[in-house]
Design an enzyme around this catalytic site. Structure first.
Site, PDB file in Angstrom:
ATOM      1  N   ARG A  78      20.131  32.119 -36.676  1.00  0.00           N
ATOM      2  CA  ARG A  78      19.662  31.214 -35.613  1.00  0.00           C
ATOM      3  C   ARG A  78      20.281  29.850 -35.889  1.00  0.00           C
ATOM      4  NH1 ARG A  78      14.643  28.032 -34.997  1.00  0.00           N
ATOM      5  NH2 ARG A  78      14.110  27.795 -32.788  1.00  0.00           N
ATOM      6  N   ASN A 154      13.702  24.508 -28.996  1.00  0.00           N
ATOM      7  CA  ASN A 154      12.923  24.654 -30.219  1.00  0.00           C
ATOM      8  C   ASN A 154      11.577  23.951 -30.108  1.00  0.00           C
ATOM      9  OD1 ASN A 154      12.786  25.276 -33.229  1.00  0.00           O
ATOM     10  ND2 ASN A 154      12.465  23.061 -33.247  1.00  0.00           N
ATOM     11  N   HIS A 221       6.483  30.517 -34.666  1.00  0.00           N
ATOM     12  CA  HIS A 221       6.902  29.906 -35.926  1.00  0.00           C
ATOM     13  C   HIS A 221       5.699  29.877 -36.856  1.00  0.00           C
ATOM     14  CE1 HIS A 221      10.509  27.585 -33.966  1.00  0.00           C
ATOM     15  NE2 HIS A 221      10.541  28.903 -33.761  1.00  0.00           N
TER      16      HIS A 221
END
Length: 448
Positions: A78, A154, A221
């Site tokens: 990533r 993100n 996450h």
């Protein structure tokens, strides 16, 4: 009543016929795509991401990292990009990143980091701005659907008004599709990616339905919010029960009791065929999350050892994408047999050696690591003594039980890393403080 039932029956039969005789949606032939809870390739082969994050936007010269990450066994990387919050990554740069991924047989997840913490961080970009960045890169992204996924933004919402995530993410997906993107899309959770308000968990279906191509995967996450096995299992259970596609797009490790339970995380991901991508290869302001020392693949940190070489780690579980050939990412090598030692040679005594290194240092603090290597015979337990010369102190440690007496620190193995085969190694790490000088301690190792 009979006529209405007959009409209804005809409608049902017509609908059934349309399902039976419909063709597969076009996106299924364009590359990586979602099938049920899974990611599959154009040919239908399942693909489970096993890899790490690479902070490319801040370290654009570290292009060797792609080959190094592959050599450690990863099948995915990533890649951190920026559209302007930091120095923007140009179309030419992104094209080179894709080329490096393909050369090294890595699936590339490209993510725009500009959106990190929107609503709470004043510098953060909106998801709509992130989509504009991808539109500007479309010339180098189109045609790469077999090799890349696009992580739109993100951690796109902080802890301020996380409820806006649902509409903002849905709109971003729709804008990507209306601009002709056929790629597998990935969307991060709010709350800096950790979804502790359960906004993504409770609204995921709305977001998935916003994609006309049904080709979006959700990303969680996992850091300190997921510091227990129960919290990890409960969260993953919900997505599995709903049949939603999910990857663990970032995670850290349990370097202290309140941090993420990475061992459960990886074990559960393997059990459920979920992808995971550890954060990160190197370059963190707080080096405790670095997997390597200074991007050196020959110096794995404790975290790096756990992610790459642990029982549910990358080397043990990664499979290369079928488009690159498939199979284990690090095939075993054949070792020629060696002659047995003479029977007159007495067994070697147990022993060990310890190598000390500083893996990161900042004003008043540092991170250290000690690699313990067994001698010519296996050991059942080990003890390392560090005699610091400048009054340094250890504030916390992992993978060892540590006690201090003045300037002397004694570390004894944890329950899971005391047994070390002859010639093999294990390690433990710690955080420490220093004033004035951070000199190297005298190190001794004893074993039974």
């Amino acid at each position: 009543m009979r006529r209405r039932l007959a009409t209804l029956g005809a409608a049902v039969l017509a609908a059934a016929a349309s399902v039976l005789f419909s063709v597969d949606p076009a996106y299924a032939a364009t590359g990586l795509h979602v099938s049920g809870r899974s990611i599959v390739e154009a040919g239908g082969q399942p693909f489970v991401m096993r890899g790490v994050n690479h902070e490319h936007t801040w370290f654009t010269n570290e292009t060797d990292s792609f080959a190094d990450i592959k050599a450690k066994g990863a099948n995915t990387v990533r890649v951190v990009l920026s559209g302007g919050r930091w120095t923007a990554n140009s179309a030419a740069d992104v094209a080179n990143v894709i080329s490096l991924c393909k050369q090294n047989r890595l699936i590339c997840v490209l993510e725009d980091h500009d959106t990190t913490g929107y609503g709470e961080d004043a510098a953060a970009y909106t998801l709509d701005q992130a989509v504009n960045y991808w539109i500007g890169l479309k010339s180098v992204l189109a045609g790469q659907e077999d090799y890349i996924a696009i992580n739109i933004g993100n951690e796109p919402i902080g802890n301020t008004n996380p409820g806006q995530w649902t509409s903002a993410t849905s709109a971003a997906i729709q804008k990507m599709r209306s601009n002709g993107f056929q790629h597998l899309l990935m969307v991060d959770a709010p709350n800096w990616g950790q979804d502790w308000t359960y906004t993504m968990r409770d609204n995921a279906q709305t977001v998935l339905d916003a994609d006309t191509q049904h080709n979006t995967v959700l990303s969680i996450h996992m850091y300190a919010v997921f510091n227990t096995a129960a919290s990890i299992i409960s969260y993953l259970d919900t997505f599995q029960a709903k049949g939603w596609p999910l990857v663990i797009g970032e995670f850290g490790w349990q370097f202290a009791p309140g941090e993420v339970d990475d061992q459960t995380l990886m074990a559960e991901a393997v059990k459920r065929n979920l992808g995971y991508l550890g954060w990160s290869w190197a370059g963190n302001n707080d080096p405790i999350l670095d997997m390597t020392v200074g991007f050196d693949p020959n110096q794995l940190t404790t975290f790096g050892e756990r992610v790459f070489n642990g029982p549910n780690g990358i080397k043990a579980t990664a499979k290369e994408a079928a488009i690159f050939g498939g199979g284990p990412t690090t095939p075993p090598t054949s070792t020629p047999p060696t002659s047995a030692p003479p029977t007159t040679t007495p067994p070697a005594p147990a022993g060990c050696a310890a190598a000390y290194s500083v893996t990161g240092q900042w004003t008043g603090g540092f991170q250290g690591e000690v690699k313990v290597t067994a001698g010519t015979a296996a050991v059942r337990s080990w003890t390392v003594t560090l005699a610091f010369p400048n009054g340094q102190t250890v504030t916390q440690a992992w993978s060892a039980t540590v006690t201090s007496s003045g300037s002397t620190v004694t570390a004894r193995n944890a329950t899971y890393n005391g047994s070390v085969a002859a010639g093999a190694s294990t390690s433990f790490g710690f955080l420490g403080s220093w004033t004035g000088t951070n000199g190297v301690p005298a190190v001794t190792c004893s074993a039974t």
